[in-house]
Design a protein around this motif. Structure first.
Motif, PDB file in Angstrom:
ATOM      1  N   TYR A  15       0.874  -1.228   0.135  1.00 51.20           N
ATOM      2  CA  TYR A  15      -0.092   0.089   0.013  1.00 51.20           C
ATOM      3  C   TYR A  15       1.078   1.333  -0.011  1.00 51.20           C
ATOM      4  CZ  TYR A  15      -3.248   3.509   1.595  1.00 51.20           C
ATOM      5  OH  TYR A  15      -3.931   4.754   1.871  1.00 51.20           O
ATOM      6  N   VAL A  16       1.823   1.141   0.975  1.00 51.68           N
ATOM      7  CA  VAL A  16       2.777   2.661   0.954  1.00 51.68           C
ATOM      8  C   VAL A  16       3.474   2.803  -0.383  1.00 51.68           C
ATOM      9  CG1 VAL A  16       4.900   3.232   2.101  1.00 51.68           C
ATOM     10  CG2 VAL A  16       2.922   2.381   3.668  1.00 51.68           C
ATOM     11  N   ASN A  21       4.692   6.038  -5.011  1.00 56.65           N
ATOM     12  CA  ASN A  21       5.274   5.701  -6.436  1.00 56.65           C
ATOM     13  C   ASN A  21       6.573   5.164  -6.385  1.00 56.65           C
ATOM     14  OD1 ASN A  21       2.897   6.962  -8.008  1.00 56.65           O
ATOM     15  ND2 ASN A  21       3.796   9.020  -7.455  1.00 56.65           N
ATOM     16  N   GLU A  22       6.628   3.836  -5.482  1.00 54.40           N
ATOM     17  CA  GLU A  22       7.961   3.201  -5.130  1.00 54.40           C
ATOM     18  C   GLU A  22       7.548   1.951  -5.640  1.00 54.40           C
ATOM     19  OE1 GLU A  22       9.041   4.334  -1.207  1.00 54.40           O
ATOM     20  OE2 GLU A  22       9.437   6.095  -1.719  1.00 54.40           O
ATOM     21  N   LEU A  23       6.794   1.471  -6.459  1.00 53.23           N
ATOM     22  CA  LEU A  23       6.496   0.284  -7.075  1.00 53.23           C
ATOM     23  C   LEU A  23       7.152   0.218  -8.444  1.00 53.23           C
ATOM     24  CD1 LEU A  23       5.211  -2.430  -6.024  1.00 53.23           C
ATOM     25  CD2 LEU A  23       3.177  -1.246  -6.694  1.00 53.23           C
ATOM     26  N   ASP A 106       2.722   2.642 -14.756  1.00 55.75           N
ATOM     27  CA  ASP A 106       1.384   2.903 -15.181  1.00 55.75           C
ATOM     28  C   ASP A 106       0.438   2.385 -13.895  1.00 55.75           C
ATOM     29  OD1 ASP A 106      -0.902   3.268 -16.850  1.00 55.75           O
ATOM     30  OD2 ASP A 106      -1.201   1.161 -17.034  1.00 55.75           O
ATOM     31  N   LYS A 107      -0.215   3.361 -13.510  1.00 58.08           N
ATOM     32  CA  LYS A 107      -0.892   3.217 -12.297  1.00 58.08           C
ATOM     33  C   LYS A 107      -1.875   2.025 -12.388  1.00 58.08           C
ATOM     34  CE  LYS A 107      -0.001   5.811  -8.654  1.00 58.08           C
ATOM     35  NZ  LYS A 107       0.672   5.289  -7.429  1.00 58.08           N
ATOM     36  N   GLU A 108      -2.617   1.985 -13.522  1.00 58.79           N
ATOM     37  CA  GLU A 108      -3.678   0.866 -13.867  1.00 58.79           C
ATOM     38  C   GLU A 108      -3.051  -0.428 -13.907  1.00 58.79           C
ATOM     39  OE1 GLU A 108      -6.971  -0.049 -16.687  1.00 58.79           O
ATOM     40  OE2 GLU A 108      -6.649   2.021 -16.758  1.00 58.79           O
TER      41      GLU A 108
END
Length: 150
Positions: A15-16, A21-23, A106-108
Motif C-alpha cells: 500500500y505504501v 510511487n515506489e512500486l 502505469d498506475k492502472e
C-alpha cells in the motif's frame, strides 16, 4: 476478519509503495516481493530469472530447509512475483525481448498487479479475498444485505 501478521505487513508495505510511487515491476528492490522484503534484492538469488517459478540451487536449499522470508517460503515469493508481473502485463520471465507494458509506472497496470497479488496472498492464508467488494452489492428484500461500518 482475522489475518496473519505476514499478510498485514505485506499489505501495508505494498500500500505504501503504491501510493508513494515506489512500486516498479522491473526493479528487484521495488517490485512486489522487493517491497514485501523491505526493499532488498537478496530474494533474486532464489531463481535464475526474474519472474521465473523455478527455484535454482540456492532457492531449493532454502526451500528444503524450511526458510521463510518475512513469513514467505522461496516458492511462495516466486509465485507472488510472477503473479504481480503477469497481472501488470509482462511476459515471463522478465527479459528485454519479452512483451511488457509501455510504462512500468502505469498506475492502472500496477493496481491490476497488486489486486492479483492480494488475491494470492489471501489464498495462501486461507482467507477470503480482501479486495472482493461484491458483498457490498448483495441485497435481500430490496435492501442491502450488509452494512458498511461508518
Amino acid at each position: 476478519m482475522k489475518t496473519s501478521s505476514r499478510l498485514e505487513k505485506a499489505i501495508k508495505k505494498l500500500y505504501v509503495a503504491f501510493h508513494a510511487n515506489e512500486l516498479n515491476p522491473e526493479c528487484c528492490k521495488h517490485c512486489a516481493v522487493g517491497n514485501i522484503l523491505n526493499n532488498t534484492d537478496s530474494w533474486k538469488h532464489l531463481s535464475n530469472d526474474h519472474g521465473s517459478l523455478e527455484l535454482n540451487y540456492v532457492g531449493k536449499v532454502h526451500q528444503t530447509l524450511g526458510r521463510k522470508f518475512n513469513g514467505y517460503s522461496p516458492l511462495e515469493l516466486l509465485q507472488i512475483e510472477a503473479t504481480f508481473l503477469k497481472a501488470c502485463g509482462y511476459q515471463l520471465p522478465l527479459h528485454h525481448k519479452n512483451k511488457k507494458p509501455k510504462s512500468s509506472a502505469d498506475k492502472e497496470a500496477l493496481f491490476n498487479g497488486l489486486t492479483a497479488v492480494m488475491e494470492y496472498l489471501c489464498k495462501l492464508d486461507n482467507i477470503n479475498n480482501i479486495m472482493d467488494y461484491s458483498k457490498l452489492f448483495e441485497f435481500e428484500n430490496e435492501k442491502p444485505k450488509y452494512q458498511l461500518p461508518y
